[in-house]
Scaffold this active site. Structure first.
Site, PDB file in Angstrom:
ATOM      1  N   LYS A  26      37.740  61.025 -57.192  1.00 39.07           N
ATOM      2  CA  LYS A  26      37.181  59.504 -57.705  1.00 39.07           C
ATOM      3  C   LYS A  26      37.037  59.341 -58.853  1.00 39.07           C
ATOM      4  CE  LYS A  26      35.058  58.264 -53.201  1.00 39.07           C
ATOM      5  NZ  LYS A  26      33.913  58.049 -52.520  1.00 39.07           N
ATOM      6  N   ARG A  59      34.324  65.604 -47.632  1.00 39.11           N
ATOM      7  CA  ARG A  59      35.379  64.797 -47.083  1.00 39.11           C
ATOM      8  C   ARG A  59      36.392  64.558 -48.172  1.00 39.11           C
ATOM      9  NH1 ARG A  59      37.044  59.092 -47.798  1.00 39.11           N
ATOM     10  NH2 ARG A  59      38.005  58.464 -45.703  1.00 39.11           N
TER      11      ARG A  59
END
Length: 294
Positions: free
Chosen positions: A237, A271
């Protein structure tokens, strides 16, 4: 509501369709399979194919590497992502889901959707759990649908929509107190709807700026007061690559670093795009804990 009232989900084992049980007493990995053309990390996108050969190859590789769950999504939730119809989301998701279920009948399959209609169709097609980025905010029927379907539900924190969330980062009372209040209220609503198996996702990158994301990472342990497994979705991210002047493609070392920190703060589920590295991270962190235990 007291702390005891909030801890009404005492299990780290989740009941899935068919009587199967997903055990999160030891940390596990959820592998990301994006059935979208615009997810932020290009290498995670699985293009449409009649025979789903690319999808099945990736799914098999993830399962062989140690993924406990495959997470399929047909709607990109990156900041500013294009909004698509429910029909288009189903068109992307359902044939792929059916192909994965046929090829890997023993796999646990999660569906990343905020729409109750997609959720119901996905469970009918073989999905085991629901991963809702909106916490029921974008579809008023989602909690009731999850309760009726009796599948585990990932409750994520977000404000607004993927198109507006980047502007909604003001938390006058503080980010962590906001998450505690949010989870308290949402868990009460889920219980009323009959949902009995819940995973908490604090929503890294969703209506949170870079400083807030790092504060949240450092304070994850405070969310354990609910007695529920916590999912960390940190993989590649912007909070990892932008401060370093990098791209998502160069963010694997940063991902491993923050996943390690998340595990040290009590996370039960990672995840990720890169399953082998996450599995190795869990094993090494677990080995360190076991070797230093009295």
């Amino acid at each position: 509501m007291t702390t005891q009232d909030m801890c009404f989900y005492p299990r780290l084992t989740l009941r899935c369709p068919g009587g199967r049980v997903l055990d999160l007493r030891r940390p596990q990995v959820m592998g990301i399979l994006n059935l979208t053309p615009d997810s932020f990390y290009a290498a995670s996108r699985v293009g449409p194919q009649t025979d789903h050969s690319d999808l099945l190859h990736r799914a098999e590789a993830m399962l062989q590497a140690g993924a406990a769950i495959l997470d399929l999504g047909g709607y990109s939730s990156r900041p500013g992502a294009e909004h698509i119809s429910e029909e288009e989301e189903k068109h992307r998701l359902l044939p792929a889901l059916e192909a994965v279920r046929r090829a890997f009948p023993a796999a646990f399959i999660s569906v990343d959707t905020f729409r109750s209609g997609v959720a119901a169709a996905a469970v009918a097609a073989g999905a085991d759990m629901l991963n809702d980025i909106s916490g029921g905010e974008l579809d008023a029927d989602m909690f009731a649908t999850a309760g009726r379907l009796q599948v585990p539900y990932v409750l994520m924190h977000m404000r607004g929509t993927p198109q507006t969330m980047a502007t909604l980062t003001d938390y006058p009372a503080g980010l962590v107190p906001e998450l505690v209040r949010y989870y308290r209220d949402k868990l009460a609503a889920l219980r009323a709807a009959g949902v009995t198996d819940v995973i908490l996702d604090p929503g890294f990158g969703f209506a949170k700026n870079a400083d807030q994301n790092h504060e949240l990472l450092a304070r994850l342990r405070e969310l354990r007061l609910f007695g529920l497994p916590i999912l960390a979705g940190l993989s590649r991210k912007a909070m990892l690559y932008r401060p370093l002047g990098l791209t998502p493609e160069a963010a694997l070392p940063g991902t491993i670093t923050v996943n390690t920190l998340a595990l040290l703060n009590g996370v039960s589920l990672l995840r990720v795009h890169d399953v082998p590295e996450a599995v190795q991270t869990i094993r090494l962190v677990s080995q360190t804990y076991s070797s230093t235990s009295p």
